[in-house]
Enzyme design. Structure first.
Site, mmCIF file in Angstrom:
data_model
loop_
_atom_site.group_PDB
_atom_site.id
_atom_site.type_symbol
_atom_site.label_atom_id
_atom_site.label_comp_id
_atom_site.label_asym_id
_atom_site.label_seq_id
_atom_site.Cartn_x
_atom_site.Cartn_y
_atom_site.Cartn_z
ATOM 1 N N ARG A 27 0.844 -1.123 0.258
ATOM 2 C CA ARG A 27 -0.078 -0.079 0.114
ATOM 3 C C ARG A 27 1.132 1.443 0.431
ATOM 4 N NH1 ARG A 27 -5.051 0.163 1.507
ATOM 5 N NH2 ARG A 27 -5.908 -1.944 0.231
ATOM 6 N N ARG A 31 -3.675 6.815 0.585
ATOM 7 C CA ARG A 31 -4.554 7.889 0.781
ATOM 8 C C ARG A 31 -3.120 8.989 1.777
ATOM 9 N NH1 ARG A 31 -10.017 4.582 3.082
ATOM 10 N NH2 ARG A 31 -8.299 3.736 3.074
ATOM 11 N N ARG A 40 -7.303 11.296 -6.772
ATOM 12 C CA ARG A 40 -7.902 10.243 -6.847
ATOM 13 C C ARG A 40 -9.811 11.616 -6.841
ATOM 14 N NH1 ARG A 40 -11.594 7.761 -5.104
ATOM 15 N NH2 ARG A 40 -12.334 6.835 -3.170
ATOM 16 N N ASP A 77 -6.432 -2.877 -7.277
ATOM 17 C CA ASP A 77 -7.102 -3.699 -5.958
ATOM 18 C C ASP A 77 -7.259 -6.011 -6.517
ATOM 19 O OD1 ASP A 77 -8.213 -2.769 -3.417
ATOM 20 O OD2 ASP A 77 -9.625 -4.055 -4.124
ATOM 21 N N TYR A 153 -14.125 -12.184 0.966
ATOM 22 C CA TYR A 153 -14.612 -10.773 0.046
ATOM 23 C C TYR A 153 -16.021 -11.867 -0.764
ATOM 24 C CZ TYR A 153 -11.219 -8.298 1.977
ATOM 25 O OH TYR A 153 -10.282 -8.171 2.406
#
Ligand code: CP3
Length: 349
Positions: A27, A31, A40, A77, A153
């Site tokens: 990562r 952010r 973004r 992702d 998921y």
């Protein structure tokens, strides 16, 4: 004969021990970087961000440009694969990913494995763009989620704490669940094969929830699909190294390192470096495993932990990384400080 690799990350994956160690961070784009937050806003949502090569390539480059890591990791992702298979997916602010949960055989039959790669074409274009843009020292890492973690998921319909639905299905109907993992294993092989063909020089399999299974389930749904993926990639792209990250595997890390055939294992924060060095380091390269909270904390605590890690793993085939992803609140200055500490020769850090 292929010539030996020059990029430091690839040299360690090919068997060398280097000091200082090559480094990158899970990562590393995201952010915590102001330049990420700015870009973004140019996409309608996170999926569009991942599927717009100009934006995704720029996001991949941002941390490397700022901090000089030894590797860039493709900006995408792990849930782009279920999305490409036709499963409904949305990322909600503050809530994380939300998927149209699948519950059984009929849902598996609706997954479109044949069309998935075409929907992921923009991701492959991103790989190609980044590979051309990177300097001669920086390796490009492609990735996918491991089938088990992606299945959590898909079945839970998003992030889960207890995994009751996905484990319930796996225990109640192991053959039916094998069918889902079989679809995911095939699609993951296709995706990673295509990423490597497009320019990825190493790939990482993220098995974030490997630690949610007991030993028998770990053998069947973590090790076996990973072994199949590794074997297929080695047949199609011999020499492209594979890093496995079975987060939370505990003492099963040893079985994973031996049985899957991966070239390196990503160590989560809980694995003692000494254990990794003596019990895993003979078989595979090691990657990890600074606690992301230490990077968030910075200061003397960070400096001491980096020094300790260098002392434990510095003499091994070792790639510095965190034990999990960079936390969004991390001050970028702490990453700059980490880069400086890592570049110091051993013993003086
Ligand atoms: O910099 C990099 O590491 C490359 C890009 C990357 C992302 N996700 C971007 C991302 C990678 C390699 C991933 C992997 C990923 N995605 C994993 C495995 C690693 C891990 O963290 O355990 C998992 C489980 C996911 C699924 C996922 N994606 C979740 C649960 C979330 C929401 C929670 C969160 O951290 O925001 C995402 C969103 C996501 N993926 C973001 C980024 C930069 C944040 C999106 C945003 O709000 O801007």
């Amino acid at each position: 004969m292929a010539s030996p690799p020059i990029k430091r990350l690839l040299r360690v994956l090919a068997g060398e021990t280097l000091s200082p160690p090559p480094w990158w961070l899970m990562r590393q784009a995201g952010r915590y970087l102001p330049e990420y937050r700015e870009l973004r806003g140019q996409a309608a949502d996170f999926i569009e961000l991942c599927l717009t090569p100009t934006l995704a390539a720029e996001l991949t480059m941002q941390p490397v440009r700022r901090f000089g890591m030894d590797a860039a990791i493709l900006f995408s992702d792990i849930l782009m694969l279920p999305y490409a298979l036709g499963q409904g997916l949305a990322y909600r602010e503050g809530e994380g990913p939300v998927l149209e949960a699948i519950t059984g055989h009929a849902d598996i039959a609706r997954l479109n494995a044949v069309g998935a790669l075409a929907r992921l074409e923009p991701v492959l274009i991103t790989v190609d763009r980044v590979r051309r843009a990177l300097g001669p020292q920086t390796a490009l890492i492609g990735f996918a989620g491991a089938p088990w973690t992606v299945a959590t998921y898909m079945v839970e319909g998003g992030s889960s704490r207890d995994f009751h639905k996905v484990k319930g299905w796996a225990y109640r109907d192991p053959q039916g669940f094998d069918a889902l993992l079989g679809v995911l294993t095939g699609a993951t092989i296709d995706l990673l094969t295509a990423e490597i063909a497009a320019g990825a020089e190493a790939v990482q399999l993220f098995d974030t929830w490997a630690g949610a299974l007991p030993a028998s389930g770990f053998a069947r749904w973590v090790i076996e699909p990973t072994r199949q993926i590794v074997a297929a990639l080695q047949a199609r792209h011999p020499g492209c190294p594979i890093i496995g990250f079975p987060r939370g595997a505990g003492i099963l890390y040893a079985k994973y390192a031996v049985e899957t055939g991966v070239d390196a294992v990503g160590l989560d924060t809980t694995v003692p470096p000494e254990y990794a060095r003596t019990r895993l380091g003979q078989r595979v390269a090691l990657q990890g495993n600074l606690d992301p909270v230490l990077l968030l904390t910075g200061g003397a605590a960070l400096a001491a932990a980096v020094r300790d890690l260098k002392q434990s793993l510095g003499g091994s085939r070792w790639i510095f990384n965190l034990g999990h992803g960079v936390l969004p609140e991390t001050p970028p200055d702490h990453v700059a400080e980490l880069a400086r500490m890592l570049s110091e020769p051993m013993g003086c850090g």
